[in-house]
Design an enzyme around this catalytic site. Structure first.
Site, mmCIF file in Angstrom:
data_model
loop_
_atom_site.group_PDB
_atom_site.id
_atom_site.type_symbol
_atom_site.label_atom_id
_atom_site.label_comp_id
_atom_site.label_asym_id
_atom_site.label_seq_id
_atom_site.Cartn_x
_atom_site.Cartn_y
_atom_site.Cartn_z
ATOM 1 N N LYS A 139 -13.084 -7.766 -8.536
ATOM 2 C CA LYS A 139 -13.655 -8.113 -7.227
ATOM 3 C C LYS A 139 -15.138 -8.322 -7.440
ATOM 4 O O LYS A 139 -15.836 -7.405 -7.893
ATOM 5 C CB LYS A 139 -13.462 -6.975 -6.219
ATOM 6 C CG LYS A 139 -12.046 -6.790 -5.710
ATOM 7 C CD LYS A 139 -11.975 -5.650 -4.715
ATOM 8 C CE LYS A 139 -10.534 -5.418 -4.266
ATOM 9 N NZ LYS A 139 -10.371 -4.118 -3.588
ATOM 10 N N LYS B 204 0.860 -1.180 0.000
ATOM 11 C CA LYS B 204 0.000 0.000 0.000
ATOM 12 C C LYS B 204 0.900 1.235 0.000
ATOM 13 O O LYS B 204 1.912 1.259 0.717
ATOM 14 C CB LYS B 204 -0.894 0.001 1.239
ATOM 15 C CG LYS B 204 -1.950 -1.101 1.216
ATOM 16 C CD LYS B 204 -3.031 -0.800 0.196
ATOM 17 C CE LYS B 204 -4.150 -1.838 0.254
ATOM 18 N NZ LYS B 204 -5.241 -1.541 -0.679
#
Ligand code: SMG
Ligand code: MG
Length: 399
Positions: A293, A192
């Site tokens: 997703k 991240k």
């Protein structure tokens, strides 16, 4: 569906149509079960911090026995997306489940393909809709004795496992975490990033792990400001597989402009809300890789359509993660076994997040996870985990 195999050039994509054989199921009641699983360590991103996975589970109880499970990936707070756990539970209870039960009453049953149609009158709430569709898929596939993998068109028995690593307070801590995951065998690591926690962070990880497949995820934290573009361009030096969602979700033209200024391939996550937006993003050259997703696009059936649209355009896809329990993890592994999923996904072993999972744990085998082959999801919540992690249960039925 067979014509799609031509575009992909992959014989296995000649996916049988299940419409003819998938039986209608009759739902007697829908249990909305809230669970809360503590995380083994907090997960930090540019959008906040999580200490536990709170999820709504959709548990269908079929007339005459049998059941099916769905997991809603909405998170406790509306940070990654506008959906959040309490909101998802409310919309399921108040609108989505009653609409599906009304559909069942007028059609004499439901099939997985009916779910999106029955729920189409309601705007948004992709993750809540996806959870309900997942439960219907699981229930009807269990009746049929067919696995999710087979239904979705999987062509592999195991998938390469990737791991997402959150923002850390120090580079030393981050290197420890990455090192642990590399030792565990993960086949790629996602870091991240956010403005001011990017170039130095990635440089340090790349120097320590020169041979590890690395990618970064910004969760939309950047803009086209000069200093932001300069930082993203500096990442070109580190041989990253991709940079995920650098800009805001609705900024497709911005991503296309950025793509012309950096060499690292852009992958979109939050921006991709359907097969149609995937086609648009790719056709606008806003991205050259897509994160799929199921929750974000409204279900596993739409996720397959995203896969197909990308495959037809020669665009690689990979399966994203939402810190799923074993239920969502099982379905994600099945999805990631489709032929166009050519990059490792954010599908880790259960132990990456949970000391105890809701199902039997998924365990790495040489950096890979086996595709469940039992009927439906191939896994069920264990009695002890349901007892330990359930925080509330409500029953919705058609009176
Ligand atoms: O399941 O391993 C996982 C999580 C992977 O980083 C992950 N997911 O933007 O891709 C993403 C995030 C969304 C959830 S945290 C904000
Ligand atoms: Mg992401």
């Amino acid at each position: 569906m067979i014509e799609r195999s031509a575009g992909l050039g992959h014989p296995h994509l000649a996916r049988p149509s299940f419409d003819a054989v998938e039986p209608d199921v009759t739902i007697d009641a829908v249990e909305l079960r809230r669970v809360r699983l503590p995380l083994v360590a907090p997960f930090h991103t540019a959008r906040g911090r999580q200490d536990a996975r709170e999820a709504v589970l959709v548990h269908l109880l079929l007339a005459g026995g049998g059941d099916g499970w769905g997991e809603c990936v909405a998170e406790s707070e509306p940070r990654y997306s506008a959906e959040y756990t309490d909101g998802a539970e409310t919309v399921l209870r108040q609108f989505l489940v009653p609409a599906l039960l009304a559909w069942q009453r007028s059609h004499g049953g439901v099939t997985p393909d009916d779910v999106a149609t029955a729920l189409a009158p309601f705007a948004g709430h992709a993750m809540a809709k996806a959870a309900l569709e997942m439960a219907v898929l699981d229930a009807s596939l269990r009746v049929l004795g067919t696995s999710f993998a087979q239904r979705l068109g999987a062509v592999r028995d195991a998938i390469d496992s990737g791991v997402a690593v959150g923002l850390h307070a120090s580079i030393a801590d981050l290197l420890d975490t990455v090192g642990r995951h590399v030792d565990e065998g993960y086949r790629r690591v996602k870091l991240k990033i956010e403005p001011d926690a990017d170039v130095e962070v990635v440089r340090a990880v790349r120097e320590r792990f020169p041979d590890t497949m690395l990618q970064v995820d910004a969760n939309g934290a950047y803009s086209l400001r000069d200093d932001h573009v300069a930082a993203l361009r500096a990442l070109d030096d580190f041989d990253l597989a991709l940079v995920e969602q650098p800009l805001a979700p609705d900024d497709l033209t911005g991503h296309a402009a950025l793509a012309r200024q950096i060499r690292t391939p852009i992958c979109l996550d939050e921006s991709i809300t359907s097969a149609r937006t995937a086609e648009l993003a790719v056709d606008l050259a806003a991205c050259s890789i897509v994160n799929v997703k199921a929750g974000r696009v409204g279900g596993y059936l739409e996720a397959v359509r995203v896969h197909d649209a990308c495959a037809a355009r020669g665009v690689p896809v990979w399966c994203g993660g939402m810190l799923e329990t074993g239920l969502g993890r099982a379905a994600n592994i099945a999805l990631a076994a489709l032929p166009g999923f050519t990059l490792p996904g954010d599908i880790s072993a259960s132990a990456r997040y949970f000391a105890e999972d809701l199902t039997e744990p998924f365990v790495l085998d040489d950096g890979r996870l086996a595709v469940p082959r039992g009927p439906g999801l191939g896994v069920s919540p264990t009695r002890s985990a349901l007892r330990a992690f359930t925080t509330s249960v409500e029953l919705v039925r058609d009176y």
